[in-house]
Write a protein that holds these residues in place. Structure first.
Motif, mmCIF file in Angstrom:
data_model
loop_
_atom_site.group_PDB
_atom_site.id
_atom_site.type_symbol
_atom_site.label_atom_id
_atom_site.label_comp_id
_atom_site.label_asym_id
_atom_site.label_seq_id
_atom_site.Cartn_x
_atom_site.Cartn_y
_atom_site.Cartn_z
ATOM 1 N N PHE A 16 0.846 -1.195 0.000
ATOM 2 C CA PHE A 16 0.000 0.000 0.000
ATOM 3 C C PHE A 16 0.880 1.243 0.000
ATOM 4 O O PHE A 16 1.910 1.279 0.684
ATOM 5 C CB PHE A 16 -0.932 0.019 1.215
ATOM 6 C CG PHE A 16 -2.055 -0.966 1.128
ATOM 7 C CD1 PHE A 16 -3.253 -0.616 0.514
ATOM 8 C CD2 PHE A 16 -1.923 -2.242 1.634
ATOM 9 C CE1 PHE A 16 -4.295 -1.519 0.420
ATOM 10 C CE2 PHE A 16 -2.962 -3.159 1.550
ATOM 11 C CZ PHE A 16 -4.142 -2.791 0.936
ATOM 12 N N SER A 17 0.469 2.267 -0.743
ATOM 13 C CA SER A 17 1.242 3.502 -0.774
ATOM 14 C C SER A 17 1.033 4.313 0.507
ATOM 15 O O SER A 17 1.871 5.123 0.877
ATOM 16 C CB SER A 17 0.868 4.339 -1.997
ATOM 17 O OG SER A 17 -0.512 4.627 -1.996
ATOM 18 N N GLU A 18 -0.078 4.090 1.179
ATOM 19 C CA GLU A 18 -0.368 4.799 2.426
ATOM 20 C C GLU A 18 0.291 4.080 3.603
ATOM 21 O O GLU A 18 0.662 2.916 3.508
ATOM 22 C CB GLU A 18 -1.885 4.858 2.677
ATOM 23 C CG GLU A 18 -2.677 5.549 1.591
ATOM 24 C CD GLU A 18 -3.155 4.602 0.492
ATOM 25 O OE1 GLU A 18 -2.689 3.447 0.456
ATOM 26 O OE2 GLU A 18 -3.960 5.024 -0.332
ATOM 27 N N SER A 19 0.432 4.793 4.723
ATOM 28 C CA SER A 19 0.909 4.162 5.947
ATOM 29 C C SER A 19 -0.200 4.268 6.989
ATOM 30 O O SER A 19 -1.282 4.774 6.707
ATOM 31 C CB SER A 19 2.191 4.840 6.442
ATOM 32 O OG SER A 19 1.938 6.197 6.709
ATOM 33 N N THR A 44 -9.205 -4.425 12.848
ATOM 34 C CA THR A 44 -7.884 -4.535 13.447
ATOM 35 C C THR A 44 -7.483 -3.192 14.065
ATOM 36 O O THR A 44 -8.175 -2.193 13.917
ATOM 37 C CB THR A 44 -6.834 -4.927 12.388
ATOM 38 O OG1 THR A 44 -6.657 -3.826 11.492
ATOM 39 C CG2 THR A 44 -7.254 -6.158 11.619
ATOM 40 N N GLN A 45 -6.336 -3.181 14.692
ATOM 41 C CA GLN A 45 -5.755 -1.935 15.182
ATOM 42 C C GLN A 45 -4.988 -1.260 14.051
ATOM 43 O O GLN A 45 -4.730 -1.863 13.024
ATOM 44 C CB GLN A 45 -4.833 -2.193 16.383
ATOM 45 C CG GLN A 45 -3.442 -2.647 16.041
ATOM 46 C CD GLN A 45 -3.340 -4.141 15.734
ATOM 47 O OE1 GLN A 45 -4.316 -4.875 15.812
ATOM 48 N NE2 GLN A 45 -2.136 -4.589 15.388
ATOM 49 N N VAL A 46 -4.617 -0.019 14.238
ATOM 50 C CA VAL A 46 -3.811 0.721 13.262
ATOM 51 C C VAL A 46 -2.346 0.380 13.478
ATOM 52 O O VAL A 46 -1.878 0.349 14.611
ATOM 53 C CB VAL A 46 -4.023 2.249 13.414
ATOM 54 C CG1 VAL A 46 -3.129 3.014 12.459
ATOM 55 C CG2 VAL A 46 -5.474 2.617 13.203
ATOM 56 N N ASP A 47 -1.630 0.104 12.380
ATOM 57 C CA ASP A 47 -0.193 -0.138 12.466
ATOM 58 C C ASP A 47 0.528 0.738 11.456
ATOM 59 O O ASP A 47 0.142 0.813 10.294
ATOM 60 C CB ASP A 47 0.150 -1.604 12.207
ATOM 61 C CG ASP A 47 1.632 -1.878 12.392
ATOM 62 O OD1 ASP A 47 2.231 -1.315 13.333
ATOM 63 O OD2 ASP A 47 2.207 -2.633 11.596
ATOM 64 N N THR A 48 1.559 1.410 11.925
ATOM 65 C CA THR A 48 2.408 2.227 11.068
ATOM 66 C C THR A 48 3.767 1.554 10.980
ATOM 67 O O THR A 48 4.504 1.517 11.969
ATOM 68 C CB THR A 48 2.570 3.646 11.651
ATOM 69 O OG1 THR A 48 1.277 4.207 11.849
ATOM 70 C CG2 THR A 48 3.370 4.530 10.724
ATOM 71 N N PRO A 49 4.110 0.981 9.820
ATOM 72 C CA PRO A 49 5.388 0.270 9.696
ATOM 73 C C PRO A 49 6.582 1.207 9.918
ATOM 74 O O PRO A 49 6.632 2.304 9.376
ATOM 75 C CB PRO A 49 5.378 -0.243 8.261
ATOM 76 C CG PRO A 49 3.949 -0.194 7.828
ATOM 77 C CD PRO A 49 3.314 0.916 8.603
ATOM 78 N N GLN A 50 7.515 0.765 10.739
ATOM 79 C CA GLN A 50 8.729 1.533 10.993
ATOM 80 C C GLN A 50 9.846 1.106 10.040
ATOM 81 O O GLN A 50 10.649 1.912 9.617
ATOM 82 C CB GLN A 50 9.187 1.346 12.445
ATOM 83 C CG GLN A 50 8.157 1.797 13.465
ATOM 84 C CD GLN A 50 7.835 3.270 13.363
ATOM 85 O OE1 GLN A 50 8.733 4.088 13.244
ATOM 86 N NE2 GLN A 50 6.569 3.619 13.399
ATOM 87 N N ILE A 51 9.872 -0.213 9.737
ATOM 88 C CA ILE A 51 10.880 -0.766 8.823
ATOM 89 C C ILE A 51 10.137 -1.560 7.758
ATOM 90 O O ILE A 51 9.315 -2.415 8.071
ATOM 91 C CB ILE A 51 11.873 -1.679 9.573
ATOM 92 C CG1 ILE A 51 12.601 -0.881 10.652
ATOM 93 C CG2 ILE A 51 12.842 -2.332 8.611
ATOM 94 C CD1 ILE A 51 13.469 -1.715 11.550
ATOM 95 N N GLY A 52 10.417 -1.286 6.496
ATOM 96 C CA GLY A 52 9.736 -1.987 5.416
ATOM 97 C C GLY A 52 8.325 -1.449 5.220
ATOM 98 O O GLY A 52 7.941 -0.420 5.779
ATOM 99 N N ASP A 53 7.528 -2.170 4.419
ATOM 100 C CA ASP A 53 6.169 -1.690 4.163
ATOM 101 C C ASP A 53 5.104 -2.627 4.707
ATOM 102 O O ASP A 53 3.929 -2.477 4.397
ATOM 103 C CB ASP A 53 5.967 -1.446 2.660
ATOM 104 C CG ASP A 53 5.849 -2.725 1.849
ATOM 105 O OD1 ASP A 53 6.337 -3.767 2.325
ATOM 106 O OD2 ASP A 53 5.259 -2.677 0.761
#
Length: 175
Positions: A16-19, A44-53
């Motif tokens: 996904f292009s969004e985070s 689900t809960q919201v997850d913002t990837p820190q490493i990778g996508d």
């Protein structure tokens, strides 16, 4: 009646292009199916990837169905949303996949798509957010209406599902 147990998880999403992604999910079945235990939809809960996508959710799915026939086998429908820093949510993709019909463990990859809309709606989505959404959620898994839409590909949702079948041999169904 024959029984189907679906036990697993929505692992996460990639591409996904969004985070800051989260997923709304639900199960659709035919009229011959009855949900004995579990919940038919969730988020689900919201997850913002820190490493990778890869956005990791590890959201559990535990469903127990009874059925009189195979028609209307369960389908999972998914909506992936992104959340910006102001808490506003925007659609990132729709998708669906059939629950496997053979017992055992299965790893599924569910591709997603989103409606494009007019060029003005696309421009507004880029600068302001929002964008077109489906009025009726059943268009996600019903093919006739969906193929008339102009869409853009989204990312992929990854699922791990385990399937247990019970009493299918009593009703003459071979697995």
């Amino acid at each position: 009646m024959a029984e189907v147990h679906v036990i697993g998880q929505i692992v996460g999403a990639t591409g996904f292009s969004e985070s800051s992604l989260f997923c709304k999910w639900g199960v659709h079945t035919g009229a011959a199916w009855k949900l004995l235990s579990g919940i038919r939809e969730g988020q689900t809960q919201v997850d913002t990837p820190q490493i990778g996508d890869m956005a990791y959710w590890s959201h559990p799915i535990d469903l127990h169905f009874a059925t009189k026939g195979l028609q209307g086998w369960p389908r999972l429908h998914l909506q992936v949303w992104s959340q910006d820093s102001f808490g506003r949510c925007q659609l990132a993709g729709y998708g669906f996949c059939h629950v496997p019909s053979s017992p055992g463990t299965h790893q599924l990859d569910c591709p997603t798509w989103r409606p494009l809309g007019s060029w003005r709606e696309q421009l507004a989505r880029a600068f302001v957010g929002g964008g077109p959404q489906l009025l009726h959620g059943d268009a996600i898994y019903s093919g006739a209406d969906r193929y008339r839409l102009h869409t853009a590909a989204g990312g992929t949702v990854h699922l791990d599902l385990g399937l247990l079948l019970r009493h299918f041999d009593r009703y003459g169904v071979e697995c």
